[in-house]
Design an enzyme around this catalytic site. Structure first.
Site, mmCIF file in Angstrom:
data_model
loop_
_atom_site.group_PDB
_atom_site.id
_atom_site.type_symbol
_atom_site.label_atom_id
_atom_site.label_comp_id
_atom_site.label_asym_id
_atom_site.label_seq_id
_atom_site.Cartn_x
_atom_site.Cartn_y
_atom_site.Cartn_z
ATOM 1 N N ILE A 1 0.865 -1.172 0.000
ATOM 2 C CA ILE A 1 0.000 0.000 0.000
ATOM 3 C C ILE A 1 0.907 1.229 0.000
ATOM 4 O O ILE A 1 2.073 1.152 0.389
ATOM 5 C CB ILE A 1 -0.985 0.033 1.199
ATOM 6 C CG1 ILE A 1 -0.247 0.020 2.546
ATOM 7 C CG2 ILE A 1 -1.975 -1.103 1.122
ATOM 8 C CD1 ILE A 1 -1.184 0.139 3.750
ATOM 9 N N ASP A 2 0.374 2.348 -0.460
ATOM 10 C CA ASP A 2 1.183 3.552 -0.584
ATOM 11 C C ASP A 2 1.740 4.007 0.769
ATOM 12 O O ASP A 2 1.143 3.758 1.819
ATOM 13 C CB ASP A 2 0.354 4.703 -1.164
ATOM 14 C CG ASP A 2 -0.087 4.445 -2.592
ATOM 15 O OD1 ASP A 2 0.500 3.557 -3.235
ATOM 16 O OD2 ASP A 2 -1.019 5.126 -3.043
ATOM 17 N N ARG A 3 2.855 4.701 0.700
ATOM 18 C CA ARG A 3 3.476 5.256 1.908
ATOM 19 C C ARG A 3 2.507 6.150 2.680
ATOM 20 O O ARG A 3 2.427 6.098 3.909
ATOM 21 C CB ARG A 3 4.715 6.056 1.510
ATOM 22 C CG ARG A 3 5.447 6.725 2.656
ATOM 23 C CD ARG A 3 6.679 7.443 2.137
ATOM 24 N NE ARG A 3 7.494 7.988 3.220
ATOM 25 C CZ ARG A 3 8.710 8.513 3.036
ATOM 26 N NH1 ARG A 3 9.230 8.563 1.822
ATOM 27 N NH2 ARG A 3 9.397 8.980 4.054
ATOM 28 N N ARG B 1 -6.564 6.704 -5.823
ATOM 29 C CA ARG B 1 -6.313 8.151 -5.776
ATOM 30 C C ARG B 1 -6.639 8.809 -7.118
ATOM 31 O O ARG B 1 -7.275 9.866 -7.177
ATOM 32 C CB ARG B 1 -4.866 8.401 -5.352
ATOM 33 C CG ARG B 1 -4.576 7.873 -3.949
ATOM 34 C CD ARG B 1 -3.097 7.737 -3.643
ATOM 35 N NE ARG B 1 -2.438 9.038 -3.543
ATOM 36 C CZ ARG B 1 -1.163 9.183 -3.173
ATOM 37 N NH1 ARG B 1 -0.429 8.108 -2.887
ATOM 38 N NH2 ARG B 1 -0.627 10.387 -3.097
#
EC number: 5.4.99.-
Length: 344
Positions: A159-161, A265
């Site tokens: 998953i994204d930072r 996003r």
């Protein structure tokens, strides 16, 4: 004949007869293809060389000729002929971690058993290293070994930072392979919560918007792409408005049906409702005075097939900045259910 050490999950027993090696398939290696089994134990052996050894009968399972695609079962014996430079990989030595990192990674654990570990990753912590990243989840995984000689847990997905929430780990290579297949087969249901600026119309639906990468390295972004673009990646998500504050903000439940980088996003941006605080997408619209300037995207729930049978459902509490925003907007998330495994 000299026997090797007893085997545990994820470790094949072996003994030697002259220059021939006999391996015993472990429980963790159930249903693995023979070629993948050899890739794990003898990574330098090419696919062509393996197939030749199978054709000539030098590799055998339970004394019988086999093909590279043969599926193996626990307890079966695998005859391995002399392989030049067939050096077994060095033992997986645990990395010595600062005690603070050990406490930190253990504090993220929401669920664990003999096969899997599920973390609630905080926003701002990268999953893996990269340019300018000195601290990430991957470097901390040795802190989750129950014993020093246990296999190092493995990341199953990313998953994204800037995204908080659920991150799945496998305790052994065999479990990691099974879970990766489940993710590829879309048998894992992932639900994200987001706060977006505006209110989408309609209030629920499916986003079928291909994506393409623009730029390279840390500055690369994903953009909505034309279906005819040769670089376009097929991407689909579902969304539903759970609650809204007039038309200014909405709480969305999102589910990615494909796994593209920054998919949710960009898809929220394509609806005209960027995720609040998004540092890469949505432009100035995503940044609103009076709210924490952090990405408001949280991996809320994983509903997945458990490697040992049944299904596991794990839910993650909202991060502090999203709880604060929920309170300010009058959104009521309710209680967070405890992890549950059904069946199996």
């Amino acid at each position: 004949m000299k026997h090797g050490p007893a085997c545990g999950i994820g470790v094949s027993r072996e003994y030697r007869a002259m220059s021939v090696v006999i391996l015993t398939v472990s429980e963790d290696e159930a249903d693995i293809r023979l070629d993948r089994y050899f890739r794990r134990h003898y990574p330098h052996l090419t696919q062509g060389a393996l197939q030749k050894l199978c054709r000539t009968g030098q590799i055998r399972v339970e004394g019988k000729r086999v093909e590279a695609s043969t599926r193996l079962q626990p307890g079966q014996s695998v005859r391995v002929p002399p392989i030049p430079k067939a050096v077994k990989p060095a033992p997986d030595t645990p990395r010595q971690l600062d005690e603070r990192l050990v406490r930190e990674i253990k504090g993220m654990v929401l669920y664990q058993d003999k096969q899997v570990i599920v973390l609630n990753k905080p926003a701002g912590l990268a999953v893996q290293g990269g340019p300018g990243i000195t601290k990430h989840v991957d470097m901390m995984l040795d802190g989750l070994r129950a014993e020093a000689d246990d296999p190092r847990p493995r990341l199953v997905h990313r998953i994204d930072r800037d995204t908080s929430g659920l991150l799945l780990l496998a305790r052994t290579p065999g479990v990691a392979a099974k879970l990766a297949e489940a993710f590829r087969g879309r048998d894992v249901k992932k639900t994200y919560w987001a706060v977006v600026v505006g209110r989408p119309d309609p209030l629920a639906g499916e986003i079928d918007q291909p994506l393409a990468r623009l730029g390279a390295g840390a500055n690369a972004i994903m953009v909505a792409a034309d279906r005819k673009d040769e670089d376009a990646q097929y991407a689909r998500s579902t969304y539903e408005v759970v609650d809204a504050a007039a038309r200014k903000f909405s709480w969305l439940a999102l589910s990615p049906l494909t796994g593209r980088t920054h998919q949710l996003r960009v898809h929220c941006e394509s609806l005209g409702t960027p995720i609040l605080g998004d540092p890469k997408y949505g432009g100035a619209t995503a940044h609103v005075d009076g709210f924490k300037d952090q990405l408001h995207l949280h991996a809320r729930e994983l509903d997945m097939p458990h490697p040992a049978g049944g299904r596991l459902v794990v839910t993650a509490e909202l991060p502090p900045h999203m709880r604060e925003t929920f309170r300010a907007l009058g959104f009521t998330p309710g209680s967070t259910p405890k992890p549950v495994r059904r069946g199996g």
